[in-house]
Design an enzyme around this catalytic site. Structure first.
Site, PDB file in Angstrom:
ATOM      1  N   SER A 137      -8.461  -0.594   6.580  1.00 44.61           N
ATOM      2  CA  SER A 137      -8.507  -1.610   7.738  1.00 44.61           C
ATOM      3  C   SER A 137      -6.810  -1.946   8.272  1.00 44.61           C
ATOM      4  CB  SER A 137      -8.600  -3.004   7.373  1.00 44.61           C
ATOM      5  OG  SER A 137      -8.119  -3.375   6.035  1.00 44.61           O
ATOM      6  N   LYS A 142       0.728  -1.147   0.188  1.00 37.81           N
ATOM      7  CA  LYS A 142       0.084  -0.032  -0.177  1.00 37.81           C
ATOM      8  C   LYS A 142       1.005   1.325   0.049  1.00 37.81           C
ATOM      9  CE  LYS A 142      -4.315  -1.515   0.494  1.00 37.81           C
ATOM     10  NZ  LYS A 142      -5.545  -1.385  -0.385  1.00 37.81           N
TER      11      LYS A 142
END
Length: 313
Positions: free
Chosen positions: A72, A47
């Protein structure tokens, strides 16, 4: 809309600050394939790619206003890492049941964490309310064109390391940001999105040709990083006609992949980061010598990981 040219630009931006993650040989069913170990990124997940490309592309005015993200855990850490490096304020909307290691790491990077109830609350609505009250730029975990382009930089890296375009890339899939980026970054490769059973909303949406939402009765999954309630139109638009049909894996298959990665590759892999490997090991996606399997995250809860490796979970 994200583009292949944008993915190439993102790859250059990522390469300027991060070394490529290893491309490791692995034998599956007597065939040698390759694992792209993005669990070895500074934040322990792929990410960081999309977060860096998104935040480094902000205008001076947008940087001044700060960013709001929903995650999350792994996107949260990517945004927090990029924000700290660029001197940008960051507030991250995270589920109350996110692994403590991800919550702690996000806060340690200097970001504000705003918790929401999962299931029950709409994280996008929580983020929208924050932006309405404070201002700031939304950095969505997967439904953002810059984020999609940044994630696709992994395909550019892998092709350079392999010396050719991969025949196929098997990708862990939550909302479809990585799969969409890979589809743009490796247009000549077959892209296989892999999701948890009952949370295969990208696969179901591609099959239906429209957004499919997770059922309120969706089963629990150990893949906390791969359970958004639905993909976004931008992801579905990119994947349509570019990606192979989705594949779903069970918790047992994921745990087997975690054990395999630890024993064979000496890698610590969180459940969501092992989904693609699980599909390959279970024979749900074919592999050949040009196959690249994405390992996307290594932010495993220590106790849960120890139990998985010991086979006591």
């Amino acid at each position: 809309m994200p583009t292949t040219e944008g993915v190439r630009a993102a790859a250059e931006a990522v390469a300027a600050i991060l070394p490529p993650t290893p491309l490791l040989p692995v034998e599956i069913g007597g065939v040698r394939a390759w694992v792209k170990a993005d669990n070895l990124q500074p934040i322990g997940a792929f990410k960081i790619r999309g977060a860096w490309w998104r935040l480094s592309s902000l205008s001076p005015e947008e940087r001044e206003g700060g960013v709001v993200a929903v995650s999350s855990g792994n996107h949260a850490q990517g945004v927090a890492w990029a924000a700290r490096r660029l001197g940008v304020k960051a507030a991250i909307v995270m589920p109350h049941d996110a692994p403590q290691v991800k919550l702690a790491n996000t806060r340690a990077l200097g970001a504000e964490v705003v918790l929401y109830q999962r299931p029950g609350e709409d994280r996008d609505a929580v983020a929208a309310k924050l932006i309405a009250e404070r201002g700031g730029t939304l950095v969505h975990a997967f439904g953002d064109p810059w984020v999609i382009e940044g994630q696709g930089s992994a395909a550019i890296e892998a092709a350079a390391q392999l010396g050719r375009a991969p025949s196929r890339i098997i990708a862990c899939c939550g909302g479809g940001g990585l799969a969409a980026g890979l589809a743009l970054g490796a247009p000549d490769s077959a892209i296989h999105p892999v999701e948890p059973v009952g949370w295969d909303m990208v696969g179901q949406s591609m099959a239906a040709g429209a957004i499919v939402h997770a059922s309120p009765q969706a089963p629990k999954t150990i893949c906390d990083a791969l359970q958004p309630p639905a993909t976004k139109p931008i992801n579905l638009a990119v994947l349509k006609g570019r990606a192979e049909p989705g594949v779903a894996v069970t918790d047992a298959e994921v745990r087997a992949a975690q054990r395999f990665a630890f024993a064979t590759l000496r890698l610590v892999v969180e459940p969501g980061g092992a989904a693609a490997l699980a599909a390959a090991l279970a024979g749900k996606v074919p592999v050949d010598e040009g196959t690249v399997i994405m390992i996307t995250g290594g932010n495993a809860d220590p106790a849960a990981f120890a139990a998985t490796i010991a086979g006591t979970d």
